[in-house]
Design a protein around this motif. Structure first.
Motif, PDB file in Angstrom:
ATOM      1  N   GLU A 305      24.604 -42.926 -58.138  1.00 20.08           N
ATOM      2  CA  GLU A 305      23.289 -42.851 -58.696  1.00 20.08           C
ATOM      3  C   GLU A 305      23.100 -41.321 -58.911  1.00 20.08           C
ATOM      4  N   ASN A 306      23.341 -40.518 -58.232  1.00 22.01           N
ATOM      5  CA  ASN A 306      23.341 -38.826 -58.324  1.00 22.01           C
ATOM      6  C   ASN A 306      24.239 -38.792 -59.404  1.00 22.01           C
ATOM      7  N   ARG A 307      25.604 -39.064 -59.456  1.00 23.32           N
ATOM      8  CA  ARG A 307      26.519 -38.688 -60.321  1.00 23.32           C
ATOM      9  C   ARG A 307      26.136 -39.192 -61.852  1.00 23.32           C
ATOM     10  N   ARG A 308      25.622 -40.249 -61.753  1.00 19.85           N
ATOM     11  CA  ARG A 308      25.113 -40.721 -63.085  1.00 19.85           C
ATOM     12  C   ARG A 308      23.932 -39.785 -63.589  1.00 19.85           C
ATOM     13  N   ILE A 309      22.883 -39.336 -62.683  1.00 16.74           N
ATOM     14  CA  ILE A 309      21.945 -38.547 -63.021  1.00 16.74           C
ATOM     15  C   ILE A 309      22.548 -37.523 -63.765  1.00 16.74           C
ATOM     16  N   LEU A 310      23.480 -36.808 -63.108  1.00 16.43           N
ATOM     17  CA  LEU A 310      23.949 -35.429 -63.455  1.00 16.43           C
ATOM     18  C   LEU A 310      24.788 -35.501 -64.874  1.00 16.43           C
ATOM     19  N   ILE A 311      25.649 -36.665 -64.944  1.00 17.53           N
ATOM     20  CA  ILE A 311      26.586 -36.817 -65.967  1.00 17.53           C
ATOM     21  C   ILE A 311      25.455 -37.057 -67.145  1.00 17.53           C
ATOM     22  N   GLU A 312      24.648 -37.799 -67.070  1.00 20.01           N
ATOM     23  CA  GLU A 312      23.958 -38.052 -68.285  1.00 20.01           C
ATOM     24  C   GLU A 312      22.569 -36.527 -68.632  1.00 20.01           C
ATOM     25  N   GLY A 313      22.358 -36.158 -67.389  1.00 26.03           N
ATOM     26  CA  GLY A 313      21.333 -35.066 -67.550  1.00 26.03           C
ATOM     27  C   GLY A 313      21.896 -33.777 -67.966  1.00 26.03           C
ATOM     28  N   LEU A 314      22.872 -33.275 -67.370  1.00 28.82           N
ATOM     29  CA  LEU A 314      23.324 -31.994 -67.486  1.00 28.82           C
ATOM     30  C   LEU A 314      23.546 -31.718 -68.898  1.00 28.82           C
ATOM     31  N   GLY A 318      21.926 -28.354 -71.291  1.00 32.91           N
ATOM     32  CA  GLY A 318      22.812 -27.402 -71.878  1.00 32.91           C
ATOM     33  C   GLY A 318      24.161 -27.345 -71.306  1.00 32.91           C
ATOM     34  N   LEU A 319      24.347 -28.152 -70.139  1.00 34.41           N
ATOM     35  CA  LEU A 319      25.559 -27.846 -69.566  1.00 34.41           C
ATOM     36  C   LEU A 319      26.541 -29.225 -69.943  1.00 34.41           C
ATOM     37  N   THR A 320      27.345 -28.899 -70.907  1.00 32.34           N
ATOM     38  CA  THR A 320      28.058 -29.909 -71.721  1.00 32.34           C
ATOM     39  C   THR A 320      29.259 -30.275 -71.303  1.00 32.34           C
ATOM     40  N   ARG A 321      29.835 -29.131 -70.668  1.00 38.23           N
ATOM     41  CA  ARG A 321      31.398 -29.301 -70.366  1.00 38.23           C
ATOM     42  C   ARG A 321      31.659 -29.180 -68.992  1.00 38.23           C
ATOM     43  N   PHE A 322      32.355 -30.470 -68.541  1.00 39.55           N
ATOM     44  CA  PHE A 322      32.620 -30.616 -67.237  1.00 39.55           C
ATOM     45  C   PHE A 322      33.559 -31.575 -66.793  1.00 39.55           C
ATOM     46  N   LEU A 323      34.325 -31.425 -66.020  1.00 37.35           N
ATOM     47  CA  LEU A 323      35.680 -32.151 -65.566  1.00 37.35           C
ATOM     48  C   LEU A 323      35.220 -33.688 -65.293  1.00 37.35           C
ATOM     49  N   PRO A 324      36.160 -34.627 -65.308  1.00 40.68           N
ATOM     50  CA  PRO A 324      35.808 -36.001 -64.951  1.00 40.68           C
ATOM     51  C   PRO A 324      35.405 -36.074 -63.428  1.00 40.68           C
ATOM     52  N   ALA A 325      33.919 -36.448 -63.084  1.00 40.06           N
ATOM     53  CA  ALA A 325      33.590 -36.614 -61.886  1.00 40.06           C
ATOM     54  C   ALA A 325      34.168 -37.919 -61.242  1.00 40.06           C
ATOM     55  N   ASP A 326      35.437 -38.009 -60.893  1.00 44.83           N
ATOM     56  CA  ASP A 326      36.048 -39.078 -60.448  1.00 44.83           C
ATOM     57  C   ASP A 326      35.729 -39.628 -58.835  1.00 44.83           C
ATOM     58  N   ALA A 386      16.890 -31.076 -60.169  1.00 44.28           N
ATOM     59  CA  ALA A 386      17.513 -29.864 -60.739  1.00 44.28           C
ATOM     60  C   ALA A 386      17.799 -29.936 -62.165  1.00 44.28           C
ATOM     61  N   VAL A 387      18.250 -30.995 -62.591  1.00 46.76           N
ATOM     62  CA  VAL A 387      18.513 -31.158 -64.084  1.00 46.76           C
ATOM     63  C   VAL A 387      17.082 -30.713 -64.869  1.00 46.76           C
ATOM     64  N   ALA A 388      16.091 -30.948 -64.340  1.00 50.72           N
ATOM     65  CA  ALA A 388      15.062 -30.472 -65.126  1.00 50.72           C
ATOM     66  C   ALA A 388      14.734 -28.809 -65.141  1.00 50.72           C
ATOM     67  N   ARG A 389      14.950 -28.445 -63.911  1.00 50.72           N
ATOM     68  CA  ARG A 389      14.792 -26.846 -63.748  1.00 50.72           C
ATOM     69  C   ARG A 389      16.032 -26.243 -64.491  1.00 50.72           C
ATOM     70  N   ILE A 390      17.023 -26.774 -64.541  1.00 50.27           N
ATOM     71  CA  ILE A 390      18.295 -26.149 -65.341  1.00 50.27           C
ATOM     72  C   ILE A 390      17.942 -26.087 -66.786  1.00 50.27           C
ATOM     73  N   ALA A 391      17.405 -27.229 -67.386  1.00 53.38           N
ATOM     74  CA  ALA A 391      16.998 -27.489 -68.861  1.00 53.38           C
ATOM     75  C   ALA A 391      15.866 -26.301 -69.189  1.00 53.38           C
ATOM     76  N   ARG A 392      14.936 -26.131 -68.331  1.00 47.12           N
ATOM     77  CA  ARG A 392      13.829 -25.395 -68.436  1.00 47.12           C
ATOM     78  C   ARG A 392      14.355 -23.740 -68.392  1.00 47.12           C
ATOM     79  N   TRP A 393      15.460 -23.693 -67.544  1.00 43.62           N
ATOM     80  CA  TRP A 393      15.987 -22.070 -67.368  1.00 43.62           C
ATOM     81  C   TRP A 393      16.888 -21.793 -68.453  1.00 43.62           C
ATOM     82  N   LEU A 394      17.745 -22.974 -68.924  1.00 44.06           N
ATOM     83  CA  LEU A 394      18.589 -22.654 -70.146  1.00 44.06           C
ATOM     84  C   LEU A 394      18.177 -22.772 -71.540  1.00 44.06           C
TER      85      LEU A 394
END
Ligand SMILES: Cc1ncc(COP(=O)(O)O)c(C=O)c1O
Length: 395
Positions: A305-314, A318-326, A386-394
């Motif tokens: 679930e955490n992985r899903r939140i980050l993959i969808e939220g980041l 603004g953080l659009t580039r990341f490696l496959p979180a296998d 974390a996603v909400a804070r990063i969105a506000r910050w960026l």
């Protein structure tokens, strides 16, 4: 004696060895900075440390309690309590359908203790051992401390950060390698090697006489496809594993190795001399931990679930580039469109958004300044915050 000469003599006497001059782990600096913010009343979301927030399985804790009440906690045999070694062997049958002789199982003080034993048993000082970058820093630091030469091989997103047989052999042709160590699922990338990729790499290593070590500490935490153990593919490979991650037992300092038969006795002699045995209480708890699989699977579903939140939220943040979180519980994000210095980026994110993550320079001296690693081993609420804070910050 002249005072200056005396000072020189003392300095010489107390000078640390060259081999002890290994770099620190930068994540520890991030943790200290986060602690200072918390001491001043701030609330930090911790995504820097690679450890589960959950405790050990209840069965493990109960077994340890019962052992303490029983009385003596003695040394065990150097290779580990026989019933634990048998239980670990059974784990290979249950999980991978692969029969392993319990005689090949060595219980270790975390996988960290396993690396020391494995490197000492497999390599001479001066031997060249390939490790991938980005990668877990202690691989190269332990090799250096033992007088071996870590040979850093860069991997890229094109191969899911898997080392290929061709690349390994190309490096070997330039200057011979004695060994190679890979991890899947990997830290910091969270990427995994497919069965095919691992098989090809192991075949290439074997064809060139390169000894193979597989760090399987994140097995059990595989989301993209099932992790494959090197134990199943070759009797000659050495696999290292641990109760730290899937079983949430970091501080118990307990792990294991499956070692090629000819290395069992040398490793036993090393362990006898270096440690006598692994902490008994932790061995007792570890054996019972296998009864806590249901609990651990529930925790794993939390990571999914955490992985899903980050993959969808980041990406939205603004953080659009990341490696496959296998697998594992890491997400390695490319922040080069914001900064050329991820250490400074992580520092600002901590100070201004109160989100702690680890700069990539810890894992990759060359390209790490473009990346930061998020660990998603805590609660789903923490991930959303974390996603909400990063969105506000960026934003
Ligand atoms: C890839 C990898 N290997 C090994 C370790 C060492 O773990 P332990 O000594 O707790 O088993 C870690 C810890 O974070 C890791 O990430």
């Amino acid at each position: 004696m002249h005072e200056a000469t005396l000072r020189d003599r003392v300095a010489e006497l107390l000078a640390p060895s060259e081999r002890s001059n290994v770099p620190p782990f930068m994540v520890m600096d991030v943790m200290s900075a986060a602690e200072r913010i918390e001491a001043a009343g701030g609330h930090v979301i911790h995504m820097e440390v690679g450890q589960p927030a959950a405790p050990a399985p209840r069965a493990a804790i109960a077994a340890a309690r019962a052992a303490l009440d029983f009385g003596r906690i003695d040394y065990t045999s150097a290779l580990g309590i026989p019933s634990l070694r048998e239980r670990i062997a059974r784990h290979y049958l249950d999980t991978y359908g692969c029969a392993v002789d319990p005689g090949r199982i060595v219980v270790t003080t975390g996988s960290s203790g396993g690396f020391i034993l494995a490197f000492l048993a497999m390599f001479e000082p001066g031997d060249r051992v390939a490790v991938t970058v980005p990668g877990y820093p202690p691989y190269r630091h332990i090799l250096t401390a033992l007088g071996c030469e870590p040979v850093l091989i860069e991997t890229s997103g094109e191969t899911r950060h898997a080392l290929t047989g061709d690349t390994l052999l190309a490096v070997h042709r330039k200057s011979p390698l004695k060994g190679v160590l890979v991890g899947s699922p990997a830290n910091p990338t969270g990427t995994m090697m497919s069965r095919e990729a691992l098989t090809h790499l192991m075949e290439a290593a074997q064809s060139a006489g390169i000894r193979f070590i597989s760090d399987e500490i994140y097995h059990g935490l595989d989301y993209a496809f099932p992790a494959v153990t090197a134990v199943e593919l070759s009797q000659h490979a050495l696999a290292i594993n641990s109760f730290s991650k899937y079983f949430c037992m970091t501080g118990w300092r307990i792990g294991w190795m499956v070692v090629p038969e000819p290395l069992v006795r040398p490793i036993e002699r090393l362990q006898q001399n270096l440690a006598i045995s692994v902490p008994t209480l932790s061995q007792i708890a570890a054996e019972a931990a296998f009864d806590g699989r249901e609990e651990m699977e529930a925790i794993k579903r939390g990571y999914v679930e955490n992985r899903r939140i980050l993959i969808e939220g980041l990406p939205k943040a603004g953080l659009t580039r990341f490696l496959p979180a296998d697998g594992a519980f890491y997400l390695y994000a490319d922040v080069s469109h914001f900064t050329a210095d991820s250490f400074e980026f992580a520092k600002r994110m901590l100070e201004q958004a109160h989100v702690a993550a680890t700069p990539g320079v810890d894992f990759d001296p060359v390209h790490g300044r473009n990346f930061i690693r998020f660990s998603y081993a805590r609660s789903a609420d923490d991930m959303r915050e974390a996603v909400a804070r990063i969105a506000r910050w960026l934003g």
